[in-house]
Design a protein around this motif. Sequence first.
Motif, PDB file in Angstrom:
ATOM      1  N   ASN A   2     -53.079 -44.084  47.106  1.00 46.66           N
ATOM      2  CA  ASN A   2     -52.107 -44.540  47.687  1.00 46.66           C
ATOM      3  C   ASN A   2     -51.074 -45.328  46.561  1.00 46.66           C
ATOM      4  O   ASN A   2     -51.353 -46.264  46.220  1.00 46.66           O
ATOM      5  CB  ASN A   2     -52.334 -45.678  48.749  1.00 46.66           C
ATOM      6  N   LYS A   5     -44.507 -45.787  48.581  1.00 41.73           N
ATOM      7  CA  LYS A   5     -43.492 -44.949  49.008  1.00 41.73           C
ATOM      8  C   LYS A   5     -43.107 -43.929  48.432  1.00 41.73           C
ATOM      9  O   LYS A   5     -42.638 -44.006  47.318  1.00 41.73           O
ATOM     10  CB  LYS A   5     -42.308 -45.627  49.752  1.00 41.73           C
ATOM     11  N   PRO A  24     -45.142 -33.833  51.737  1.00 36.02           N
ATOM     12  CA  PRO A  24     -46.321 -34.603  52.482  1.00 36.02           C
ATOM     13  C   PRO A  24     -45.795 -35.570  53.624  1.00 36.02           C
ATOM     14  O   PRO A  24     -44.512 -35.707  53.662  1.00 36.02           O
ATOM     15  CB  PRO A  24     -46.708 -35.171  51.158  1.00 36.02           C
ATOM     16  N   ASN A  25     -46.721 -35.442  54.606  1.00 41.29           N
ATOM     17  CA  ASN A  25     -46.438 -36.215  55.795  1.00 41.29           C
ATOM     18  C   ASN A  25     -45.856 -37.645  55.521  1.00 41.29           C
ATOM     19  O   ASN A  25     -44.969 -38.164  56.194  1.00 41.29           O
ATOM     20  CB  ASN A  25     -47.239 -36.157  56.717  1.00 41.29           C
ATOM     21  N   GLU A  26     -46.290 -38.274  54.462  1.00 39.45           N
ATOM     22  CA  GLU A  26     -45.962 -39.543  54.143  1.00 39.45           C
ATOM     23  C   GLU A  26     -44.812 -39.836  53.296  1.00 39.45           C
ATOM     24  O   GLU A  26     -44.346 -40.627  53.124  1.00 39.45           O
ATOM     25  CB  GLU A  26     -47.404 -40.268  53.365  1.00 39.45           C
ATOM     26  N   ALA A  27     -44.192 -38.534  52.894  1.00 45.05           N
ATOM     27  CA  ALA A  27     -42.918 -38.620  51.983  1.00 45.05           C
ATOM     28  C   ALA A  27     -41.748 -38.604  52.859  1.00 45.05           C
ATOM     29  O   ALA A  27     -41.858 -38.156  54.070  1.00 45.05           O
ATOM     30  CB  ALA A  27     -43.113 -37.472  51.234  1.00 45.05           C
ATOM     31  N   VAL A  28     -40.576 -39.220  52.388  1.00 39.94           N
ATOM     32  CA  VAL A  28     -39.443 -39.363  53.051  1.00 39.94           C
ATOM     33  C   VAL A  28     -38.380 -38.451  52.231  1.00 39.94           C
ATOM     34  O   VAL A  28     -38.078 -38.626  51.051  1.00 39.94           O
ATOM     35  CB  VAL A  28     -39.023 -40.890  53.257  1.00 39.94           C
TER      36      VAL A  28
END
Length: 138
Positions: A2, A5, A24-28
């Motif tokens: 981790n 962000k 990736p799912n956690e990326a904006v």
Amino acid sequence: YNYGKIIIKFHPTTDINHYRDSVPNEAVISKVNIYDLFNSAKIILSIGSGTLVEGVSVGIPAIVLKNTEKYSHNPLPVIGQKIVWDYANKEQDVERLIENYNYKINHETNQILHFAKIYKDMFFCEPTEKKIIDSFEF
């Protein structure tokens, strides 16, 4: 891992829809101007663009992702390599470099800023009339 962000900024001419499945799912995905993103960015990852030069010139370390399928274009000069920028060939390289640059950001800021000034002096100047004319004179 981790690392915080993850913000992805595509080049304005890139069709984001071609890459949505790779994000990736956690990326904006950001539509914010890169100069505004520079205010909060810690590390830049890019296949090769002017953003690399601009980022390291304001003190943001960079990871140049080698494009093994096509060609890579890295506009950064060798000076500062392994200090404020380096190549990553695979995921493990990216992880190692993120750890390295996070350490430098927290403990060796003066070294990063030293190279930022070198890059700024090397690539940017005040656009005076004389400098503009000199740039286009043969």
